[in-house]
Design a protein around this motif. Structure first.
Motif, PDB file in Angstrom:
ATOM      1  N   LEU A   1     -16.969 -15.040 -37.735  1.00  0.00           N
ATOM      2  CA  LEU A   1     -15.560 -14.782 -37.405  1.00  0.00           C
ATOM      3  C   LEU A   1     -15.302 -13.299 -37.137  1.00  0.00           C
ATOM      4  CD1 LEU A   1     -13.509 -17.157 -39.751  1.00  0.00           C
ATOM      5  CD2 LEU A   1     -14.435 -17.579 -37.464  1.00  0.00           C
TER       6      LEU A   1
ATOM      7  N   GLY B   1     -19.573 -11.611 -33.751  1.00  0.00           N
ATOM      8  CA  GLY B   1     -19.859 -13.012 -34.075  1.00  0.00           C
ATOM      9  C   GLY B   1     -18.939 -13.980 -33.346  1.00  0.00           C
TER      10      GLY B   1
ATOM     11  N   LEU C   1     -20.715 -19.231 -41.106  1.00  0.00           N
ATOM     12  CA  LEU C   1     -20.585 -18.885 -42.525  1.00  0.00           C
ATOM     13  C   LEU C   1     -19.986 -17.479 -42.578  1.00  0.00           C
ATOM     14  CD1 LEU C   1     -21.135 -19.065 -45.584  1.00  0.00           C
ATOM     15  CD2 LEU C   1     -23.476 -18.297 -45.126  1.00  0.00           C
TER      16      LEU C   1
ATOM     17  N   SER D   1     -14.386 -11.218 -45.506  1.00  0.00           N
ATOM     18  CA  SER D   1     -14.189  -9.874 -46.064  1.00  0.00           C
ATOM     19  C   SER D   1     -13.730  -8.890 -44.988  1.00  0.00           C
ATOM     20  CB  SER D   1     -15.476  -9.361 -46.725  1.00  0.00           C
ATOM     21  OG  SER D   1     -16.538  -9.354 -45.792  1.00  0.00           O
TER      22      SER D   1
ATOM     23  N   SER E   1     -12.510 -10.272 -41.694  1.00  0.00           N
ATOM     24  CA  SER E   1     -12.047 -11.101 -40.570  1.00  0.00           C
ATOM     25  C   SER E   1     -10.916 -11.996 -41.047  1.00  0.00           C
ATOM     26  CB  SER E   1     -13.198 -11.944 -40.023  1.00  0.00           C
ATOM     27  OG  SER E   1     -13.835 -12.644 -41.064  1.00  0.00           O
TER      28      SER E   1
ATOM     29  N   ALA F   1     -22.503  -8.450 -42.474  1.00  0.00           N
ATOM     30  CA  ALA F   1     -22.877  -7.182 -43.108  1.00  0.00           C
ATOM     31  C   ALA F   1     -21.608  -6.358 -43.246  1.00  0.00           C
ATOM     32  CB  ALA F   1     -23.886  -6.415 -42.242  1.00  0.00           C
TER      33      ALA F   1
ATOM     34  N   ASN G   1     -24.748  -5.944 -50.174  1.00  0.00           N
ATOM     35  CA  ASN G   1     -24.338  -6.922 -49.150  1.00  0.00           C
ATOM     36  C   ASN G   1     -25.361  -7.017 -48.010  1.00  0.00           C
ATOM     37  OD1 ASN G   1     -22.596  -8.884 -48.148  1.00  0.00           O
ATOM     38  ND2 ASN G   1     -21.449  -7.416 -46.933  1.00  0.00           N
TER      39      ASN G   1
ATOM     40  N   SER H   1     -29.243  -5.447 -35.434  1.00  0.00           N
ATOM     41  CA  SER H   1     -29.585  -4.083 -35.828  1.00  0.00           C
ATOM     42  C   SER H   1     -28.756  -3.115 -34.984  1.00  0.00           C
ATOM     43  CB  SER H   1     -31.089  -3.840 -35.700  1.00  0.00           C
ATOM     44  OG  SER H   1     -31.407  -2.600 -36.303  1.00  0.00           O
TER      45      SER H   1
ATOM     46  N   TYR I   1     -25.326   2.993 -44.673  1.00  0.00           N
ATOM     47  CA  TYR I   1     -25.250   1.907 -43.682  1.00  0.00           C
ATOM     48  C   TYR I   1     -26.475   1.946 -42.773  1.00  0.00           C
ATOM     49  CZ  TYR I   1     -24.067  -0.568 -39.407  1.00  0.00           C
ATOM     50  OH  TYR I   1     -24.118  -1.403 -38.303  1.00  0.00           O
TER      51      TYR I   1
ATOM     52  N   LYS J   1     -29.884  -0.810 -42.097  1.00  0.00           N
ATOM     53  CA  LYS J   1     -30.410  -1.387 -40.850  1.00  0.00           C
ATOM     54  C   LYS J   1     -31.918  -1.132 -40.739  1.00  0.00           C
ATOM     55  CE  LYS J   1     -26.705  -3.319 -39.447  1.00  0.00           C
ATOM     56  NZ  LYS J   1     -26.572  -4.768 -39.594  1.00  0.00           N
TER      57      LYS J   1
ATOM     58  N   TYR K   1     -28.144  -2.908 -31.162  1.00  0.00           N
ATOM     59  CA  TYR K   1     -26.939  -2.755 -30.336  1.00  0.00           C
ATOM     60  C   TYR K   1     -26.627  -1.277 -30.154  1.00  0.00           C
ATOM     61  CZ  TYR K   1     -25.854  -7.300 -32.623  1.00  0.00           C
ATOM     62  OH  TYR K   1     -25.877  -8.552 -33.164  1.00  0.00           O
ATOM     63  N   PHE K   2     -26.122  -0.955 -28.965  1.00  0.00           N
ATOM     64  CA  PHE K   2     -25.574   0.383 -28.753  1.00  0.00           C
ATOM     65  C   PHE K   2     -24.082   0.327 -29.139  1.00  0.00           C
ATOM     66  CE2 PHE K   2     -28.974   3.218 -27.572  1.00  0.00           C
ATOM     67  CZ  PHE K   2     -30.013   2.319 -27.743  1.00  0.00           C
TER      68      PHE K   2
HETATM   69  P1  NAD Z   1     -17.409  -7.415 -38.328  1.00  0.00           P
HETATM   70  O1  NAD Z   1     -17.102  -6.741 -39.620  1.00  0.00           O
HETATM   71  O2  NAD Z   1     -16.312  -7.616 -37.353  1.00  0.00           O
HETATM   72  O3  NAD Z   1     -18.092  -8.826 -38.608  1.00  0.00           O
HETATM   73  C1  NAD Z   1     -18.891  -9.078 -39.739  1.00  0.00           C
HETATM   74  C2  NAD Z   1     -18.430 -10.382 -40.340  1.00  0.00           C
HETATM   75  O4  NAD Z   1     -19.264 -10.690 -41.458  1.00  0.00           O
HETATM   76  C3  NAD Z   1     -16.996 -10.348 -40.854  1.00  0.00           C
HETATM   77  O5  NAD Z   1     -16.308 -11.488 -40.355  1.00  0.00           O
HETATM   78  C4  NAD Z   1     -17.132 -10.406 -42.380  1.00  0.00           C
HETATM   79  O6  NAD Z   1     -16.044 -11.106 -42.961  1.00  0.00           O
HETATM   80  C5  NAD Z   1     -18.447 -11.137 -42.533  1.00  0.00           C
HETATM   81  N1  NAD Z   1     -19.223 -10.833 -43.743  1.00  0.00           N
HETATM   82  C6  NAD Z   1     -19.545  -9.621 -44.252  1.00  0.00           C
HETATM   83  N2  NAD Z   1     -20.302  -9.769 -45.358  1.00  0.00           N
HETATM   84  C7  NAD Z   1     -20.480 -11.103 -45.550  1.00  0.00           C
HETATM   85  C8  NAD Z   1     -21.182 -11.895 -46.509  1.00  0.00           C
HETATM   86  N3  NAD Z   1     -21.850 -11.333 -47.522  1.00  0.00           N
HETATM   87  N4  NAD Z   1     -21.149 -13.239 -46.375  1.00  0.00           N
HETATM   88  C9  NAD Z   1     -20.458 -13.848 -45.358  1.00  0.00           C
HETATM   89  N5  NAD Z   1     -19.776 -13.146 -44.433  1.00  0.00           N
HETATM   90  C10 NAD Z   1     -19.787 -11.790 -44.524  1.00  0.00           C
HETATM   91  O7  NAD Z   1     -18.627  -6.601 -37.666  1.00  0.00           O
HETATM   92  P2  NAD Z   1     -19.207  -6.653 -36.183  1.00  0.00           P
HETATM   93  O8  NAD Z   1     -18.759  -5.442 -35.481  1.00  0.00           O
HETATM   94  O9  NAD Z   1     -18.974  -7.982 -35.601  1.00  0.00           O
HETATM   95  O10 NAD Z   1     -20.747  -6.462 -36.515  1.00  0.00           O
HETATM   96  C11 NAD Z   1     -21.629  -7.555 -36.681  1.00  0.00           C
HETATM   97  C12 NAD Z   1     -23.017  -7.029 -36.994  1.00  0.00           C
HETATM   98  O11 NAD Z   1     -23.424  -6.122 -35.970  1.00  0.00           O
HETATM   99  C13 NAD Z   1     -23.103  -6.260 -38.304  1.00  0.00           C
HETATM  100  O12 NAD Z   1     -24.350  -6.548 -38.891  1.00  0.00           O
HETATM  101  C14 NAD Z   1     -23.066  -4.811 -37.855  1.00  0.00           C
HETATM  102  O13 NAD Z   1     -23.720  -3.961 -38.759  1.00  0.00           O
HETATM  103  C15 NAD Z   1     -23.836  -4.899 -36.546  1.00  0.00           C
HETATM  104  N6  NAD Z   1     -23.520  -3.814 -35.614  1.00  0.00           N
HETATM  105  C16 NAD Z   1     -22.215  -3.601 -35.238  1.00  0.00           C
HETATM  106  C17 NAD Z   1     -21.918  -2.570 -34.361  1.00  0.00           C
HETATM  107  C18 NAD Z   1     -20.486  -2.269 -33.971  1.00  0.00           C
HETATM  108  O14 NAD Z   1     -20.198  -1.175 -33.491  1.00  0.00           O
HETATM  109  N7  NAD Z   1     -19.544  -3.207 -34.104  1.00  0.00           N
HETATM  110  C19 NAD Z   1     -22.948  -1.747 -33.856  1.00  0.00           C
HETATM  111  C20 NAD Z   1     -24.270  -2.008 -34.245  1.00  0.00           C
HETATM  112  C21 NAD Z   1     -24.542  -3.056 -35.125  1.00  0.00           C
END
Ligand code: NAD
Length: 338
Positions: free
Chosen positions: A10, A14, A31, A35, A37, A83, A100, A124, A150, A154, A178-179
């Motif tokens: 969510l 995702g 799943l 936290s 979303s 994460a 986490n 990653s 953080y 990774k 990801y960039f």
């Molecule tokens: P986001 O915070 O929007 O999404 C993460 C989702 O995981 C949230 O919905 C949160 O509620 C859920 N979550 C967190 N811990 C959890 C747990 N223990 N169990 C179940 N759900 C849990 O983040 P995003 O931007 O969508 O990022 C997704 C992934 O991509 C992450 O691993 C992040 O580190 C990685 N990433 C993101 C970016 C960025 O700029 N957005 C860049 C590089 C990597």
């Protein structure tokens, strides 16, 4: 239809990936512990895809829940997004991040082995490269000491998956680095939903343009780049979401174990000031911004060598920076009326 467990489904990336999974004939099983979303994102995903999704409200460190999910649903692959991701918070609360991000991954890996589900796509980040020795940066570049807990998570998560691949020659994984994901779905039904003050640039820009923030600070204009501001590789979240489908299909078609790291970027670097100018142009809004000091931990420039994703997965980014900014702006405006 193949069921795919999407942890953190969510969240920003995702939710867009769930839509693309359904567009490609997969059935996401989400799943998420909410936290970072909102539950209504599930309705929005269903609305875009015109299909219902299975959702488990829970934590990916909950082994019993994972057993239930793997027993109830026939899971063919896992995309592990869940994460904690705020770099600044990770400096203040390192244990939350280690618990986490590392605990979440090891629980998912234990469950995947126990239930013989051998296909994993992992989120990653280009943060593992730190300040690269040369640009564009490719996957063989040296992994640098992370600037934050953080970033360390990774690096360690990648290592955990690589170690598991060595120990289990049947395990199949792709680690997507990801960039800088930006933008929102073209329908404006889903997008980035930062809680509190955004730590990413584009939500800060759109919130400033919408009048929620007085001004935007550009951290440093004395870097060795064309206009002095930092350079990043900004990628539309829908392009990024599609890369996951390609990665998953690649794994499902493989008969032997594999562990690959793949950059997911456009291959183009844009400066922060270029991004601001492009936003002003597509939105027709003048942004109130000022130049501040450099921010500690910021890398001067990083952008991807995007050739491996094309060769290995047959994926490349196609959506322009301008379109991404327009989608982000439309999403911000849709939040104003809802
Ligand atoms: P986001 O915070 O929007 O999404 C993460 C989702 O995981 C949230 O919905 C949160 O509620 C859920 N979550 C967190 N811990 C959890 C747990 N223990 N169990 C179940 N759900 C849990 O983040 P995003 O931007 O969508 O990022 C997704 C992934 O991509 C992450 O691993 C992040 O580190 C990685 N990433 C993101 C970016 C960025 O700029 N957005 C860049 C590089 C990597």
């Amino acid at each position: 239809m193949k069921n795919i467990l999407v942890t953190g489904g969510l969240g920003f990336i995702g939710s867009h990936t769930c839509v693309e999974l359904m567009n490609s004939g997969f059935n996401p099983v989400i799943l998420d512990n909410l936290s970072n979303s909102e539950i209504w994102i599930k309705d929005r995903i269903e609305k875009i895809a015109n299909q219902t999704v299975s959702f488990y409200n829970g934590d990916c460190r909950d082994e019993q829940l994972l057993d239930t999910i793997f027993s109830n649903e026939s899971i063919h692959g896992i995309i592990h997004f869940a994460a904690s991701k705020a770099v600044g918070e990770s400096v203040l609360e390192p244990l939350k991040y280690y618990n986490n991000n590392l605990g979440g991954l090891t629980s998912i890996l234990e469950a995947s082995k126990k239930h013989n589900c051998l296909n994993l796509v992992f989120s990653s980040s280009c943060t593992v490269y730190g300040t690269p020795d040369s640009l564009p940066v490719d996957e063989s570049a040296k992994i640098k000491t992370a600037e934050s807990p953080y970033g360390t998570t990774k690096i360690v998560c990648e290592r955990i998956i690589q170690d598991l691949s060595i120990a289990d020659s049947t395990f199949k994984s792709i680690l997507l680095r990801y960039f800088n994901p930006i933008g929102a779905h073209e329908t404006s039904l889903i997008g980035e939903l930062p809680l509190g003050v955004p730590s990413n640039l584009v939500p800060f820009i759109t919130q400033t343009a919408a009048g929620h923030r007085n001004s935007l600070t550009v951290f440093g204009d004395d870097y060795n780049t064309k206009d002095g501001s930092c350079v990043r590789d900004f990628i539309h979240v829908t392009d990024l979401a599609k890369a996951h489908i390609k990665a998953l299909e690649f794994l499902l078609n493989k008969n032997e174990g594999i562990c690959e790291t793949v950059n997911i970027g456009t291959g183009n670097g844009n400066t922060v000031l270029e991004l601001i100018n492009a936003f002003e142009k597509v939105s027709g809004k003048k942004l109130n911004y000022s130049i501040g000091d450099r921010r500690s931990g910021d890398v001067e420039a990083v952008y991807a060598d995007a050739s491996k994703s094309k060769e290995l997965l047959g994926w490349e980014a196609v959506i322009s920076l301008e379109q991404a900014l327009l989608d982000a702006w439309n999403w911000q405006q849709s939040l104003e009326v809802n």
